[in-house]
Enzyme design. Structure first.
Site, PDB file in Angstrom:
ATOM      1  N   ARG A  12       1.733   6.084   1.089  1.00 53.95           N
ATOM      2  CA  ARG A  12       0.344   6.103   1.467  1.00 53.95           C
ATOM      3  C   ARG A  12       0.045   6.174   3.125  1.00 53.95           C
ATOM      4  O   ARG A  12      -0.491   6.961   3.570  1.00 53.95           O
ATOM      5  CB  ARG A  12      -0.567   4.760   0.909  1.00 53.95           C
ATOM      6  CG  ARG A  12      -0.736   5.087  -0.507  1.00 53.95           C
ATOM      7  CD  ARG A  12      -1.383   3.929  -1.190  1.00 53.95           C
ATOM      8  NE  ARG A  12      -2.447   3.398  -0.841  1.00 53.95           N
ATOM      9  CZ  ARG A  12      -3.058   2.109  -0.980  1.00 53.95           C
ATOM     10  NH1 ARG A  12      -2.373   1.328  -1.679  1.00 53.95           N
ATOM     11  NH2 ARG A  12      -4.232   1.840  -0.525  1.00 53.95           N
ATOM     12  N   LYS A  28     -12.084   0.121   5.258  1.00 55.61           N
ATOM     13  CA  LYS A  28     -13.450   1.202   5.029  1.00 55.61           C
ATOM     14  C   LYS A  28     -14.220   0.667   3.914  1.00 55.61           C
ATOM     15  O   LYS A  28     -15.272   0.692   4.183  1.00 55.61           O
ATOM     16  CB  LYS A  28     -12.541   2.571   4.526  1.00 55.61           C
ATOM     17  CG  LYS A  28     -11.739   3.177   5.720  1.00 55.61           C
ATOM     18  CD  LYS A  28     -10.985   4.573   5.237  1.00 55.61           C
ATOM     19  CE  LYS A  28     -10.201   4.527   4.113  1.00 55.61           C
ATOM     20  NZ  LYS A  28      -8.934   3.726   4.380  1.00 55.61           N
ATOM     21  N   ARG A  54      -9.843  13.750   4.474  1.00 58.30           N
ATOM     22  CA  ARG A  54      -8.501  12.982   4.533  1.00 58.30           C
ATOM     23  C   ARG A  54      -7.401  14.075   5.033  1.00 58.30           C
ATOM     24  O   ARG A  54      -6.461  13.707   5.347  1.00 58.30           O
ATOM     25  CB  ARG A  54      -8.194  12.455   3.369  1.00 58.30           C
ATOM     26  CG  ARG A  54      -7.977  10.989   3.404  1.00 58.30           C
ATOM     27  CD  ARG A  54      -7.494  10.698   2.034  1.00 58.30           C
ATOM     28  NE  ARG A  54      -6.837   9.539   1.650  1.00 58.30           N
ATOM     29  CZ  ARG A  54      -7.518   8.338   1.376  1.00 58.30           C
ATOM     30  NH1 ARG A  54      -8.721   8.478   1.127  1.00 58.30           N
ATOM     31  NH2 ARG A  54      -6.850   7.296   1.173  1.00 58.30           N
ATOM     32  N   ARG A  83      -4.785  -7.778  -1.763  1.00 60.28           N
ATOM     33  CA  ARG A  83      -5.914  -7.668  -1.934  1.00 60.28           C
ATOM     34  C   ARG A  83      -6.111  -7.478  -3.409  1.00 60.28           C
ATOM     35  O   ARG A  83      -5.416  -7.062  -4.562  1.00 60.28           O
ATOM     36  CB  ARG A  83      -6.550  -5.924  -1.688  1.00 60.28           C
ATOM     37  CG  ARG A  83      -7.832  -5.268  -2.245  1.00 60.28           C
ATOM     38  CD  ARG A  83      -8.009  -4.264  -1.666  1.00 60.28           C
ATOM     39  NE  ARG A  83      -6.899  -3.170  -1.709  1.00 60.28           N
ATOM     40  CZ  ARG A  83      -7.062  -1.809  -1.168  1.00 60.28           C
ATOM     41  NH1 ARG A  83      -8.041  -1.516  -0.315  1.00 60.28           N
ATOM     42  NH2 ARG A  83      -5.957  -1.064  -1.244  1.00 60.28           N
ATOM     43  N   ARG A 137      -5.016  -3.163  -7.643  1.00 60.18           N
ATOM     44  CA  ARG A 137      -5.056  -1.653  -7.859  1.00 60.18           C
ATOM     45  C   ARG A 137      -3.541  -1.257  -8.023  1.00 60.18           C
ATOM     46  O   ARG A 137      -2.666  -1.835  -7.665  1.00 60.18           O
ATOM     47  CB  ARG A 137      -5.306  -0.809  -6.657  1.00 60.18           C
ATOM     48  CG  ARG A 137      -6.976  -0.630  -6.715  1.00 60.18           C
ATOM     49  CD  ARG A 137      -7.313  -0.208  -5.354  1.00 60.18           C
ATOM     50  NE  ARG A 137      -6.788   1.054  -4.542  1.00 60.18           N
ATOM     51  CZ  ARG A 137      -7.006   1.418  -3.514  1.00 60.18           C
ATOM     52  NH1 ARG A 137      -8.328   1.028  -2.940  1.00 60.18           N
ATOM     53  NH2 ARG A 137      -6.229   2.288  -2.840  1.00 60.18           N
TER      54      ARG A 137
END
Ligand code: AP5
Ligand code: MG
Ligand code: ZN
Length: 220
Positions: A172, A13, A88, A127, A161
């Protein structure tokens, strides 16, 4: 144009929102980025959100609804925006419908990025981002051209993160499949859902999104 990018954690996203932002002059509105900024700044919202985000759970609806409602009133959003990570939950989607109607704005397309869940974990744990400009990278899928140097700003510091670890990813993903996945049905029924193969390379995903945006423009 006002868009939603829908998809599980790690679907791409943020990556695609940044590309659309450049190509179409729209503003990326990432509730995740806004909440992380609030955590960093130590605001009241940030203090509330920090432990929830570290666990991988969802921040209460009223908190994110207020953030988005205030943000889309700002002048830079009048040309259009890309919602990344909002809504969400079904209550957030209903609140968005109401706020857009009140503000006399319309939703042009909801782009769903479809990615297998085993690939999501791989994407998330690899990431990292440039600490200076926020450009996103990946240990395997998107490395800087020069090792340890950001392609965009030349920065040499990178961050990961707090919620990008194998343990939190499971929570998640559970939150996604429980609370967010029903939104694809919601937008399908409203006729705005457009599904894209998020497993393809980043550039191919961007091309497929472009085709959908061109169609949405024609239809709208
Ligand atoms: P948020 O920041 O929104 O995180 P998320 O939904 O978990 O999504 P990610 O940012 O992890 O993934 P992405 O889809 O942006 O993928 P990316 O482009 O980076 O939310 C964080 C937390 O905030 C939530 O858990 C919650 O606590 C809270 N929150 C936020 N919004 C909320 C809301 N509305 N309500 C309640 N709580 C909320 O890509 C991932 C990696 O893969 C990158 O390294 C990228 O380079 C790579 N990649 C991308 N596309 C491809 C591709 N096509 N091929 C190969 N690699 C790719
Ligand atoms: Mg993101
Ligand atoms: Zn940078």
């Amino acid at each position: 144009m006002n868009l939603i990018l829908l998809g599980p954690p790690g679907a791409g996203k943020g990556t695609q929102a940044k590309e659309i932002q450049v190509r179409h002059g729209l503003v990326q509105l990432s509730t995740g980025d806004m909440l992380r900024a609030a955590v960093k700044a130590g605001t009241e919202i940030g203090l509330k959100a920090k432990s929830i985000m570290e666990k991988g759970e969802l921040v209460p609806d009223e908190v994110v609804i207020k953030i988005i409602s205030d943000r889309i009133d700002e002048p830079d959003c009048q040309q259009g925006f890309i919602l990344d990570g909002f809504p969400r939950t079904l209550p957030q989607a209903a609140a968005l419908d109401q706020m857009l109607a009140r503000k006399k704005k319309r939703l042009d397309a909801v782009i769903e990025l479809k990615v297998d869940y085993n690939r999501l974990v791989e994407r998330i744990v690899g990431r990292y981002t440039c600490a200076t400009c926020g450009e996103g990278y990946h240990d395997r899928f998107k490395r800087p051209k020069v090792r340890q140097v950001c392609d965009v700003c030349g920065g040499t510091e990178f961050t990961r993160r707090a919620d990008d670890n194998a343990e939190t990813v499971t929570t998640r993903l559970m939150a996604y499949y429980r609370d967010t996945a029903p939104l694809t049905g919601y937008y399908y029924c409203k006729g705005t859902l457009r599904t894209v193969d998020g497993m393809a390379p980043i550039g191919d995903v961007a091309k497929e999104i472009e085709q959908h945006l061109a169609e949405a423009r024609r239809d709208g």
